[in-house]
Design a protein around this motif. Structure first.
Motif, short mmCIF file in Angstrom:
data_model
loop_
_atom_site.label_atom_id
_atom_site.label_comp_id
_atom_site.label_asym_id
_atom_site.label_seq_id
_atom_site.Cartn_x
_atom_site.Cartn_y
_atom_site.Cartn_z
N MET A 1 -92.12 23.90 -71.22
CA MET A 1 -91.55 24.25 -69.62
C MET A 1 -90.53 24.22 -69.40
N PRO A 2 -89.77 25.32 -68.77
CA PRO A 2 -88.57 25.91 -68.11
C PRO A 2 -87.98 24.76 -67.89
N ARG A 3 -86.54 25.51 -67.69
CA ARG A 3 -85.70 24.62 -67.71
C ARG A 3 -84.88 24.66 -66.25
N ALA A 4 -84.02 23.57 -64.94
CA ALA A 4 -84.06 23.87 -63.98
C ALA A 4 -82.67 24.31 -63.67
N GLY A 5 -81.87 24.75 -64.93
CA GLY A 5 -80.62 24.97 -64.67
C GLY A 5 -80.03 24.04 -64.09
N LEU A 6 -79.70 22.32 -63.94
CA LEU A 6 -78.87 22.46 -63.15
C LEU A 6 -77.70 22.06 -63.86
N THR A 7 -76.51 21.61 -62.86
CA THR A 7 -75.24 21.86 -63.64
C THR A 7 -74.46 20.01 -63.07
N ALA A 8 -73.33 19.78 -63.23
CA ALA A 8 -72.91 19.52 -62.55
C ALA A 8 -72.23 18.90 -60.87
N SER A 28 -80.41 7.44 -53.78
CA SER A 28 -81.25 6.59 -54.90
C SER A 28 -81.20 8.40 -55.87
N MET A 29 -81.14 7.37 -57.67
CA MET A 29 -81.12 8.38 -58.66
C MET A 29 -82.91 8.99 -58.06
N GLY A 30 -83.45 7.72 -58.21
CA GLY A 30 -85.36 8.56 -57.79
C GLY A 30 -85.10 10.02 -56.65
N LEU A 31 -84.49 9.24 -55.93
CA LEU A 31 -85.09 10.39 -54.33
C LEU A 31 -84.08 11.59 -55.26
N LEU A 32 -83.17 11.62 -55.21
CA LEU A 32 -82.54 12.28 -56.50
C LEU A 32 -83.78 13.64 -56.83
N ALA A 33 -83.77 12.77 -57.63
CA ALA A 33 -84.15 13.96 -59.02
C ALA A 33 -85.52 14.66 -58.29
N GLU A 34 -86.08 13.63 -57.68
CA GLU A 34 -87.34 14.16 -56.83
C GLU A 34 -86.81 15.94 -56.03
N ARG A 35 -85.61 15.62 -55.15
CA ARG A 35 -85.44 16.67 -54.86
C ARG A 35 -85.28 17.68 -55.29
N LEU A 36 -84.92 17.50 -57.15
CA LEU A 36 -84.49 18.58 -58.13
C LEU A 36 -85.66 18.71 -58.23
N ALA A 37 -86.62 18.74 -58.27
CA ALA A 37 -87.89 19.10 -59.49
C ALA A 37 -87.83 18.45 -60.64
N VAL A 38 -86.84 16.97 -60.79
CA VAL A 38 -87.10 17.05 -62.10
C VAL A 38 -86.90 14.84 -62.37
N LYS A 39 -87.32 14.65 -64.03
CA LYS A 39 -87.32 13.27 -63.63
C LYS A 39 -85.82 12.49 -63.62
N THR A 40 -86.26 11.72 -63.51
CA THR A 40 -84.86 10.81 -62.84
C THR A 40 -83.91 10.59 -63.85
N PRO A 41 -84.54 10.68 -65.73
CA PRO A 41 -83.50 10.75 -66.70
C PRO A 41 -83.25 11.54 -67.00
N SER A 42 -83.25 12.63 -66.44
CA SER A 42 -82.31 14.30 -66.38
C SER A 42 -80.76 14.05 -65.92
N LEU A 43 -81.00 13.35 -64.88
CA LEU A 43 -79.64 13.58 -64.13
C LEU A 43 -78.80 12.96 -65.06
N TYR A 44 -78.69 12.11 -65.46
CA TYR A 44 -78.07 11.43 -66.70
C TYR A 44 -77.24 12.65 -67.85
N LYS A 45 -77.55 13.67 -67.83
CA LYS A 45 -77.49 15.09 -68.27
C LYS A 45 -76.12 15.52 -68.15
N HIS A 46 -76.47 14.96 -66.57
CA HIS A 46 -74.96 15.94 -65.78
C HIS A 46 -73.58 15.46 -64.93
#
Lengths: 197, 197
Positions: A1-8, A28-46
């Motif tokens: 699975m390729p990366r989404a290439g997110l940054t802060a 919400s974190m969930g809505l934001l994650a969905e918008r970025l095509a990513v699962k919620t916990p991934s956001l916490y890496k940034h």
DNA sequence: CTTGACGGCTAACGTCATTAGCCTTAGGCT
DNA sequence: AGCCTAAGGCTAATGACGTTAGCCGTCAAG
């Protein structure tokens, strides 16, 4: 699975855009994650979490608004500068209500918070506008607070749908800025004349 | 186990008081229940939920603020009335920041929402103040919006800790109200003189 | 080609709002 | 006085959300 290439930065920008769309309170974190095509916990890496995210959006908003005010007042003075700054402020809040709302829920956390210089730069643009009215030094802060209160209050009420008459809101805004302009002009000479000439 | 003797009104009042203490955004059903010495689900026997509670607090705030404005401006006119109304508004928001914040997150839901007349009554007090300045009919709404924007913006910024210089905030407030008073006075005769005489 | 930091993911937990359903209270009626 | 019913407590359960822990693939530097 390729990366989404997110940054802060990209996460913050996406969150700000989303807040503008759905309202900051609905972000919400969930809505934001969905918008970025990513699962919620991934956001916490940034970003550190919701509070950190709000803080970042606030810094972004203060910076953008500071830029907008600087650009609008560049090369103008006096009434021109006031009108331009007021319009720029209103236009920014209208275009980016979510970002702006984020800025109102966040306070600088400490003395070395980057939010502080961002806000200072924004306020500096208003101070520069007021400089054109040659106020007494002890009145400058009063005038700055007045101007900020007025523009902030108007923008917030407008965006939140607080104006309910069918009178044109643009006209009200122009009228208000005009009143302030005249008031500041009259202040150039001390304004202690009590009631009647 | 005896009953707590709650009603919709007492729950709303307690919620408003709690919001004033901890901030509206920190108000939670659990905290409110604890304050009322009751378990959380019991609250739902009296209010419909968080949204309904916020709405009730908003109605309470609009009503109380309307009362405060009416009382303050009773028997006054012109500058006196303006100053009294402005002070009353600021004093109310300072004393009850949580209630007031609730009012800013809620919009009337429909045409027969009791919130609408409560807000209208509050705005009516400001209109009454402005009537003392004998403005043109088409300027009254502008002046009302200006006044409300200014007082709202100032109060919100003050309560949220947005003013950061050490200049006295009371002085700034007086100065601002003074500027508006003079501005409105000058408006009595048309204010279309563009920039310089 | 290897390797290790980086950035995804799944699983799990705590908090909170909300609902369902039970059971006691308390005031009105006979 | 005694009942009876609506109202108002409570416990238990559900679902949404934020957050953390820990796993595992990716990808650029050596």
């Amino acid at each position: 699975m390729p990366r989404a290439g997110l940054t802060a930065a990209t996460v913050t920008e996406a969150a700000a855009a989303l807040a503008d769309e759905v309202g900051f309170s609905q972000l919400s974190m969930g809505l934001l994650a969905e918008r970025l095509a990513v699962k919620t916990p991934s956001l916490y890496k940034h970003v550190g979490g919701q509070a950190d995210l709000a803080h970042r959006i606030a810094v972004l908003a203060a910076t953008e608004l500071g830029d907008a005010l600087r650009d609008a007042t560049q090369g103008r003075a006096g009434t021109d500068a006031l009108v331009a700054a007021a319009r720029a402020m209103r236009a920014y809040v209208t275009a980016h209500p979510g970002r702006y709302a984020a800025g109102n829920t966040v306070r600088p956390t400490g003395p070395d918070d980057v939010l502080t210089p961002a806000i200072d730069r924004m306020l500096g643009s208003f101070s520069a506008v007021l400089r054109g009215y040659a106020l007494d030094a002890d009145q400058e802060v009063h005038a700055l607070r007045m101007l900020r209160s007025m523009l902030h209050g108007f923008a917030v009420l407008e965006v939140e749908g607080g104006f309910r008459f069918d009178t044109d809101v643009d006209d009200s805004f122009k009228w208000m800025v005009d009143l302030v302009d005249h008031g500041l002009r009259a202040t150039r000479t001390p304004l202690d004349a009590p009631t009647s000439p």
